[in-house]
Write an enzyme that holds these catalytic residues in place. Structure first.
Site, short mmCIF file in Angstrom:
data_model
loop_
_atom_site.label_atom_id
_atom_site.label_comp_id
_atom_site.label_asym_id
_atom_site.label_seq_id
_atom_site.Cartn_x
_atom_site.Cartn_y
_atom_site.Cartn_z
N LYS A 1 43.32 -0.65 2.21
CA LYS A 1 42.47 -0.87 3.38
C LYS A 1 41.49 -2.03 3.21
O LYS A 1 40.95 -2.53 4.19
CB LYS A 1 41.69 0.39 3.72
CG LYS A 1 40.59 0.75 2.74
CD LYS A 1 39.79 1.94 3.23
CE LYS A 1 38.63 2.26 2.29
NZ LYS A 1 37.80 3.39 2.79
N CYS B 1 37.55 -2.27 -9.24
CA CYS B 1 37.49 -2.83 -10.60
C CYS B 1 37.57 -4.35 -10.59
O CYS B 1 36.71 -5.04 -11.13
CB CYS B 1 38.60 -2.25 -11.45
SG CYS B 1 38.68 -2.92 -13.11
N GLY C 1 19.20 4.74 -12.62
CA GLY C 1 20.40 5.23 -13.29
C GLY C 1 20.73 4.38 -14.50
O GLY C 1 21.06 3.21 -14.38
N GLY C 2 20.64 5.00 -15.69
CA GLY C 2 20.88 4.26 -16.93
C GLY C 2 22.19 4.61 -17.58
O GLY C 2 22.28 4.68 -18.82
N GLU D 1 15.71 6.39 -15.45
CA GLU D 1 16.79 7.32 -15.79
C GLU D 1 16.30 8.75 -15.68
O GLU D 1 15.24 9.10 -16.22
CB GLU D 1 17.29 7.04 -17.21
CG GLU D 1 18.20 8.10 -17.81
CD GLU D 1 19.43 8.38 -16.97
OE1 GLU D 1 19.82 9.55 -16.87
OE2 GLU D 1 20.01 7.42 -16.42
N HIS E 1 40.52 -11.87 -43.22
CA HIS E 1 39.15 -12.22 -43.59
C HIS E 1 38.88 -13.69 -43.25
O HIS E 1 39.74 -14.54 -43.47
CB HIS E 1 38.96 -12.00 -45.10
CG HIS E 1 37.62 -12.46 -45.60
ND1 HIS E 1 36.48 -11.71 -45.43
CD2 HIS E 1 37.26 -13.59 -46.26
CE1 HIS E 1 35.46 -12.36 -45.98
NE2 HIS E 1 35.90 -13.51 -46.49
#
Length: 470
Positions: free
Chosen positions: A40, A47, A186-187, A209, A449
């Site tokens: 839609k 995302c 909001g955390g 939070e 490495h």
């Protein structure tokens, strides 16, 4: 069915072209199904368009800006004060990142001959739906199989209607300028990631939070590192804070919140609310089918994603489990396989979770506490990034890698990473947990490495009792 409307017949239909939906469409087509996908709004879903991908673009831009500002340690001096052209940043995010990826998805759907139908789907029964267009016209379809992948949307809380200077995460990603002051309510994952991004871009951020800890899905010693980074950036974190209301005017927004019974307020240019997401299962006619919903509006499914309606499947944010794109990817493949008669099943044991804060956090499998609660006797082995040559050369020494393994056989049941490259390093541990590998398997695997990945081998050596570099 609408009287006089001719129903077109389809084999496999998918509602929603987000991460779960478009992956399910591609896999179903690869397995020989004729696929129609209904969307839609935009291909790629939340995302790719207004979530995972654009947020990482802003995070990357913030890192680049900080790298320019903080290069003296490398001997790079006399750099003029960098100036951020945020419009250019947003244009790059929208056109060179988002458009490129969503365009790629469209090409893949075309390549696999997936039919794309634009509109909103409404169920009529277990094998019929109608797609409505914006001009109030529609088309009815009869299908053999259906996969519902409608995703989720931000939760709106009382006193903070999404309008003007009060925005959800989508609005937060598309601000016209970097605010001088930003309040994030909001955390969790989204709030912490975007708080860090805007702090790096030059904003002063306040996180409110409601629980005692930000990022509650991660262990405290991991979150402690993020809190230290926030403090260094000047981010104010207020926990146990209950957001009460907001008042806007032409120049900003005042947010009132309560802590320990006392009301306080903070003034900002914008307030972004990121307190959770709600499944998109309402207003699509599921009540006319045999599909069953939980009290939270999630669709009940079996291990293959099949609902109580035998030929209807559901995947992604609308079913139980973490609302993660990669979980939806996997579920889409399983559902497509099930429709083709494959013996597929969802296995959530090794679903990794990542938060792109500073430092990055990643976890997979069980924590020590979770393993012990499940009745396992486990031990942990830890290696600091401060002992890793590559991390030192990157000047990114904060953090650690931790393995969780059983005491008797050394079977790897979980891992946690807080540090540089955690989002990439966790994949190796997903393989280890998924394959029930032993710590010796990792210890004997030669890692190149100097790389960040050596922390995996080092922690395995610790678990074996033969540490090398600590």
């Amino acid at each position: 069915m609408v009287v006089g409307d001719f129903a077109e017949e389809r084999d496999t239909m998918i509602v929603g072209a987000g991460p779960g939906g478009y992956v399910a469409a591609i896999r179903a087509a690869e397995l020989g199904q004729k696929v129609t996908i209904i969307e839609k709004e935009y291909i790629g879903g939340v995302c790719l368009n207004v979530g995972c991908i654009p947020s990482k673009a802003l995070i990357s831009a913030g890192h680049r800006l900080q790298e320019v500002k903080d290069s003296k340690i490398f001997g790079i001096k006399n750099i003029q004060d960098p100036v951020l052209d945020f419009k250019t940043t947003q244009d790059w995010k929208d056109h060179q990142v988002v458009d490129r990826l969503t365009g790629g998805v469209k090409m893949l759907l075309k390549k696999h001959k997936v039919e794309i139908v634009e509109g909103e789907a409404y169920m009529h029964d277990n094998h019929t739906l109608r797609v409505m267009n914006g001009d109030h016209t529609g088309q009815t379809y009869k299908f053999k199989h259906l996969i519902i992948a409608t995703g989720s949307r931000p939760v709106e809380i009382p006193g903070f209607k999404f309008n003007g200077r009060v925005v959800d995460s989508t609005g937060g990603l598309n601000l016209p300028e970097v605010p001088k002051e930003l309040v994030v309510i909001g955390g969790g994952y989204i709030g912490s990631e975007l708080a860090g991004a805007y702090a790096n871009l030059g904003a002063h951020v306040t996180i409110l939070e409601g629980t005692p800890q930000i990022l509650p899905n991660f262990e405290k010693d991991m979150v402690k590192l993020v809190l230290k980074s926030f403090k260094d950036k000047g981010v104010t974190v207020v926990t146990n804070a209950m957001a009460k209301n907001s008042e806007q005017d032409d120049s900003g927004v005042t947010v009132t919140y309560e802590v320990d019974g006392k009301e306080q307020s903070v003034r900002a240019d914008y307030c972004m609310v990121t307190v959770g997401r709600r499944p998109n299962t309402d207003d699509m006619g599921l009540e006319y089918t045999d599909v069953k919903l939980t009290d939270r509006g999630l669709i009940e499914v079996d291990q293959q994603g099949r609902t109580a309606a035998q030929d209807i499947f559901a995947i992604g944010d609308i079913v139980a489990g973490p609302a993660l794109a990669h979980k939806a990817f996997a579920e889409g493949k399983v559902a497509a396989g099930a429709i083709s008669g494959k013996k597929t099943a969802n296995d959530y044991v090794s679903v990794p979770a990542v938060c792109f804060t500073d430092p990055e956090l990643a976890t997979v499998g069980m924590t020590k506490a979770e393993a012990e609660k499940a009745g396992l006797s486990v031990t942990t082995s830890k290696f600091p990034f401060a002992g890793n040559g590559r991390a030192i050369s990157l000047n990114s020494m904060e953090g650690f890698f931790r393995l969780v393994s059983t005491k008797d056989e050394g079977t790897i049941v979980g891992a946690q990473i807080a540090g540089p490259g955690a989002s990439d390093l966790i994949s190796e541990l997903s393989v280890a947990v998924n394959g029930s590998m032993n710590v010796e398997d990792l210890a004997l695997t030669i890692h190149p490495h100097p790389t960040l990945g050596e922390v995996v081998q080092e922690a395995a050596d610790v678990a074996m009792g033969y540490p090398t570099h600590i």
